[in-house]
Design a protein around this motif. Structure first.
Motif, PDB file in Angstrom:
ATOM      1  N   ALA A  83     -43.416  38.474 -24.931  1.00  0.00           N
ATOM      2  CA  ALA A  83     -44.082  37.648 -23.919  1.00  0.00           C
ATOM      3  C   ALA A  83     -44.954  38.513 -23.007  1.00  0.00           C
ATOM      4  CB  ALA A  83     -43.049  36.874 -23.099  1.00  0.00           C
ATOM      5  N   ALA A  84     -44.484  39.700 -22.656  1.00  0.00           N
ATOM      6  CA  ALA A  84     -45.265  40.608 -21.806  1.00  0.00           C
ATOM      7  C   ALA A  84     -46.537  41.057 -22.528  1.00  0.00           C
ATOM      8  CB  ALA A  84     -44.425  41.812 -21.396  1.00  0.00           C
ATOM      9  N   LYS A  85     -46.411  41.342 -23.809  1.00  0.00           N
ATOM     10  CA  LYS A  85     -47.591  41.738 -24.602  1.00  0.00           C
ATOM     11  C   LYS A  85     -48.607  40.598 -24.644  1.00  0.00           C
ATOM     12  CE  LYS A  85     -48.885  43.478 -29.150  1.00  0.00           C
ATOM     13  NZ  LYS A  85     -48.419  43.925 -30.469  1.00  0.00           N
ATOM     14  N   LEU A  86     -48.137  39.385 -24.836  1.00  0.00           N
ATOM     15  CA  LEU A  86     -49.025  38.220 -24.858  1.00  0.00           C
ATOM     16  C   LEU A  86     -49.688  38.005 -23.499  1.00  0.00           C
ATOM     17  CD1 LEU A  86     -46.715  35.855 -26.932  1.00  0.00           C
ATOM     18  CD2 LEU A  86     -48.935  36.760 -27.691  1.00  0.00           C
ATOM     19  N   ALA A  87     -48.952  38.236 -22.426  1.00  0.00           N
ATOM     20  CA  ALA A  87     -49.527  38.090 -21.079  1.00  0.00           C
ATOM     21  C   ALA A  87     -50.619  39.113 -20.847  1.00  0.00           C
ATOM     22  CB  ALA A  87     -48.427  38.216 -20.024  1.00  0.00           C
ATOM     23  N   ARG A  88     -50.382  40.360 -21.281  1.00  0.00           N
ATOM     24  CA  ARG A  88     -51.418  41.394 -21.115  1.00  0.00           C
ATOM     25  C   ARG A  88     -52.665  41.053 -21.932  1.00  0.00           C
ATOM     26  NH1 ARG A  88     -47.015  44.327 -20.308  1.00  0.00           N
ATOM     27  NH2 ARG A  88     -46.546  44.785 -22.487  1.00  0.00           N
ATOM     28  N   SER A  89     -52.482  40.533 -23.112  1.00  0.00           N
ATOM     29  CA  SER A  89     -53.617  40.120 -23.928  1.00  0.00           C
ATOM     30  C   SER A  89     -54.380  38.978 -23.245  1.00  0.00           C
ATOM     31  CB  SER A  89     -53.120  39.683 -25.308  1.00  0.00           C
ATOM     32  OG  SER A  89     -54.180  39.247 -26.100  1.00  0.00           O
ATOM     33  N   ALA A  90     -53.645  38.080 -22.593  1.00  0.00           N
ATOM     34  CA  ALA A  90     -54.272  36.956 -21.892  1.00  0.00           C
ATOM     35  C   ALA A  90     -55.107  37.422 -20.709  1.00  0.00           C
ATOM     36  CB  ALA A  90     -53.202  35.966 -21.441  1.00  0.00           C
ATOM     37  N   ILE A  91     -54.712  38.526 -20.088  1.00  0.00           N
ATOM     38  CA  ILE A  91     -55.518  39.097 -18.991  1.00  0.00           C
ATOM     39  C   ILE A  91     -56.900  39.449 -19.534  1.00  0.00           C
ATOM     40  CG2 ILE A  91     -55.789  41.032 -17.383  1.00  0.00           C
ATOM     41  CD1 ILE A  91     -52.654  41.259 -17.450  1.00  0.00           C
ATOM     42  N   ASP A  92     -56.917  40.187 -20.636  1.00  0.00           N
ATOM     43  CA  ASP A  92     -58.187  40.603 -21.236  1.00  0.00           C
ATOM     44  C   ASP A  92     -59.004  39.409 -21.707  1.00  0.00           C
ATOM     45  OD1 ASP A  92     -57.467  43.239 -20.783  1.00  0.00           O
ATOM     46  OD2 ASP A  92     -56.698  43.538 -22.821  1.00  0.00           O
ATOM     47  N   ASP A  93     -58.337  38.445 -22.351  1.00  0.00           N
ATOM     48  CA  ASP A  93     -59.045  37.276 -22.873  1.00  0.00           C
ATOM     49  C   ASP A  93     -59.675  36.456 -21.750  1.00  0.00           C
ATOM     50  OD1 ASP A  93     -58.266  38.068 -25.401  1.00  0.00           O
ATOM     51  OD2 ASP A  93     -56.667  36.568 -25.579  1.00  0.00           O
ATOM     52  N   SER A  94     -58.952  36.257 -20.654  1.00  0.00           N
ATOM     53  CA  SER A  94     -59.524  35.467 -19.561  1.00  0.00           C
ATOM     54  C   SER A  94     -60.605  36.242 -18.817  1.00  0.00           C
ATOM     55  CB  SER A  94     -58.434  34.948 -18.620  1.00  0.00           C
ATOM     56  OG  SER A  94     -57.579  35.963 -18.204  1.00  0.00           O
ATOM     57  N   ASP A  95     -60.478  37.559 -18.778  1.00  0.00           N
ATOM     58  CA  ASP A  95     -61.552  38.385 -18.216  1.00  0.00           C
ATOM     59  C   ASP A  95     -62.832  38.223 -19.030  1.00  0.00           C
ATOM     60  OD1 ASP A  95     -60.791  39.616 -15.865  1.00  0.00           O
ATOM     61  OD2 ASP A  95     -59.951  41.382 -16.865  1.00  0.00           O
ATOM     62  N   GLU A  96     -62.684  38.227 -20.342  1.00  0.00           N
ATOM     63  CA  GLU A  96     -63.849  38.096 -21.230  1.00  0.00           C
ATOM     64  C   GLU A  96     -64.567  36.764 -21.050  1.00  0.00           C
ATOM     65  OE1 GLU A  96     -62.920  38.943 -25.333  1.00  0.00           O
ATOM     66  OE2 GLU A  96     -61.997  40.859 -24.804  1.00  0.00           O
ATOM     67  N   THR A  97     -63.828  35.716 -20.693  1.00  0.00           N
ATOM     68  CA  THR A  97     -64.467  34.413 -20.489  1.00  0.00           C
ATOM     69  C   THR A  97     -65.116  34.306 -19.114  1.00  0.00           C
ATOM     70  OG1 THR A  97     -62.520  33.305 -19.560  1.00  0.00           O
ATOM     71  CG2 THR A  97     -62.748  33.259 -21.961  1.00  0.00           C
ATOM     72  N   GLY A  98     -64.839  35.280 -18.236  1.00  0.00           N
ATOM     73  CA  GLY A  98     -65.398  35.246 -16.888  1.00  0.00           C
ATOM     74  C   GLY A  98     -64.521  34.508 -15.897  1.00  0.00           C
ATOM     75  N   ASP A  99     -63.255  34.300 -16.233  1.00  0.00           N
ATOM     76  CA  ASP A  99     -62.351  33.574 -15.360  1.00  0.00           C
ATOM     77  C   ASP A  99     -61.379  34.550 -14.687  1.00  0.00           C
ATOM     78  OD1 ASP A  99     -60.617  31.868 -14.068  1.00  0.00           O
ATOM     79  OD2 ASP A  99     -60.089  30.701 -15.849  1.00  0.00           O
ATOM     80  N   ALA A 100     -61.827  35.133 -13.593  1.00  0.00           N
ATOM     81  CA  ALA A 100     -61.025  36.122 -12.867  1.00  0.00           C
ATOM     82  C   ALA A 100     -59.772  35.499 -12.260  1.00  0.00           C
ATOM     83  CB  ALA A 100     -61.866  36.770 -11.771  1.00  0.00           C
ATOM     84  N   GLY A 101     -59.830  34.235 -11.881  1.00  0.00           N
ATOM     85  CA  GLY A 101     -58.664  33.564 -11.305  1.00  0.00           C
ATOM     86  C   GLY A 101     -57.522  33.481 -12.303  1.00  0.00           C
ATOM     87  N   THR A 102     -57.838  33.104 -13.523  1.00  0.00           N
ATOM     88  CA  THR A 102     -56.817  33.022 -14.564  1.00  0.00           C
ATOM     89  C   THR A 102     -56.327  34.417 -14.930  1.00  0.00           C
ATOM     90  OG1 THR A 102     -57.645  30.908 -15.394  1.00  0.00           O
ATOM     91  CG2 THR A 102     -56.362  32.245 -16.930  1.00  0.00           C
ATOM     92  N   ALA A 103     -57.231  35.385 -14.989  1.00  0.00           N
ATOM     93  CA  ALA A 103     -56.822  36.769 -15.269  1.00  0.00           C
ATOM     94  C   ALA A 103     -55.835  37.257 -14.213  1.00  0.00           C
ATOM     95  CB  ALA A 103     -58.046  37.684 -15.331  1.00  0.00           C
ATOM     96  N   ASP A 104     -56.073  36.891 -12.960  1.00  0.00           N
ATOM     97  CA  ASP A 104     -55.183  37.285 -11.880  1.00  0.00           C
ATOM     98  C   ASP A 104     -53.791  36.673 -12.053  1.00  0.00           C
ATOM     99  OD1 ASP A 104     -54.742  38.582  -9.268  1.00  0.00           O
ATOM    100  OD2 ASP A 104     -54.562  36.512  -8.550  1.00  0.00           O
ATOM    101  N   ILE A 105     -53.731  35.421 -12.467  1.00  0.00           N
ATOM    102  CA  ILE A 105     -52.450  34.762 -12.724  1.00  0.00           C
ATOM    103  C   ILE A 105     -51.688  35.498 -13.815  1.00  0.00           C
ATOM    104  CG2 ILE A 105     -51.428  32.666 -13.746  1.00  0.00           C
ATOM    105  CD1 ILE A 105     -53.596  31.106 -12.103  1.00  0.00           C
ATOM    106  N   PHE A 106     -52.392  35.849 -14.879  1.00  0.00           N
ATOM    107  CA  PHE A 106     -51.734  36.558 -15.973  1.00  0.00           C
ATOM    108  C   PHE A 106     -51.350  37.990 -15.591  1.00  0.00           C
ATOM    109  CE2 PHE A 106     -53.919  33.391 -18.890  1.00  0.00           C
ATOM    110  CZ  PHE A 106     -52.751  32.680 -19.143  1.00  0.00           C
TER     111      PHE A 106
END
Length: 162
Positions: free
Chosen positions: A117-140
């Motif tokens: 789950a931690a690995k998936l969360a870290r991947s989600a940080i990068d993925d949401s950063d790539e979409t330009g959604d800093a708010g979601t990246a911050d949550i992750f």
């Protein structure tokens, strides 16, 4: 996904991507809560009370992130998908064994799933950063930090200095 109308000015493609990502991580976070309770109820052994109480605190901590993740999906114009039927189909976490009771077996099973789950969360940080959604990246980012801490607590129960 048909987004619900919102005046959120995040690009609609970014919102769609973030909503999908949020629901994907919502699935494994809810699964993590459920399997943590499975261990909490069934753990047996010399460290029973410490592990039993620790796991209840884990569930509470992860549940706070579940709410934040789900609400972000809705804020972006999506729907939070958190029913047991959706979670059972969507979670990437390995099924939790329901026939174990020894503390060491629960710790091993939990360590494996918290690490994933931690690995998936870290991947989600990068993925949401790539979409330009800093708010979601911050949550992750917050969720990832929390999972890393909980993983450390679990692993500490299995490690001893010689």
């Amino acid at each position: 996904m048909d987004a619900i109308a919102t005046r959120n000015d995040l690009d609609s493609n970014a919102r769609r991507a973030s909503i999908a990502l949020l629901n994907a991580r919502l699935a494994d976070a809810i699964d993590l809560i459920l399997l943590t309770k499975q261990a909490h109820w069934n753990v047996k052994g010399p460290q029973f009370i410490a592990v039993h109480e620790m796991l209840d605190e884990f569930r509470t901590e992860v549940d706070g992130h579940v709410d934040t993740i789900a609400e972000r999906a809705v804020q972006l114009g999506g729907m939070a998908e958190g029913t047991s039927q959706v979670i059972a189909k969507a979670t990437p976490l390995k099924p939790y064994p329901t026939d174990i009771s020894k503390t060491k077996d629960h710790l091993a099973a939990l360590i494996e799933r918290y690490a994933q789950a931690a690995k998936l969360a870290r991947s989600a940080i990068d993925d949401s950063d790539e979409t330009g959604d800093a708010g979601t990246a911050d949550i992750f980012t917050a969720y990832s930090r929390s999972l890393d801490k909980l993983l450390w607590f679990l692993e500490a129960h299995t490690q001893e200095n010689e």
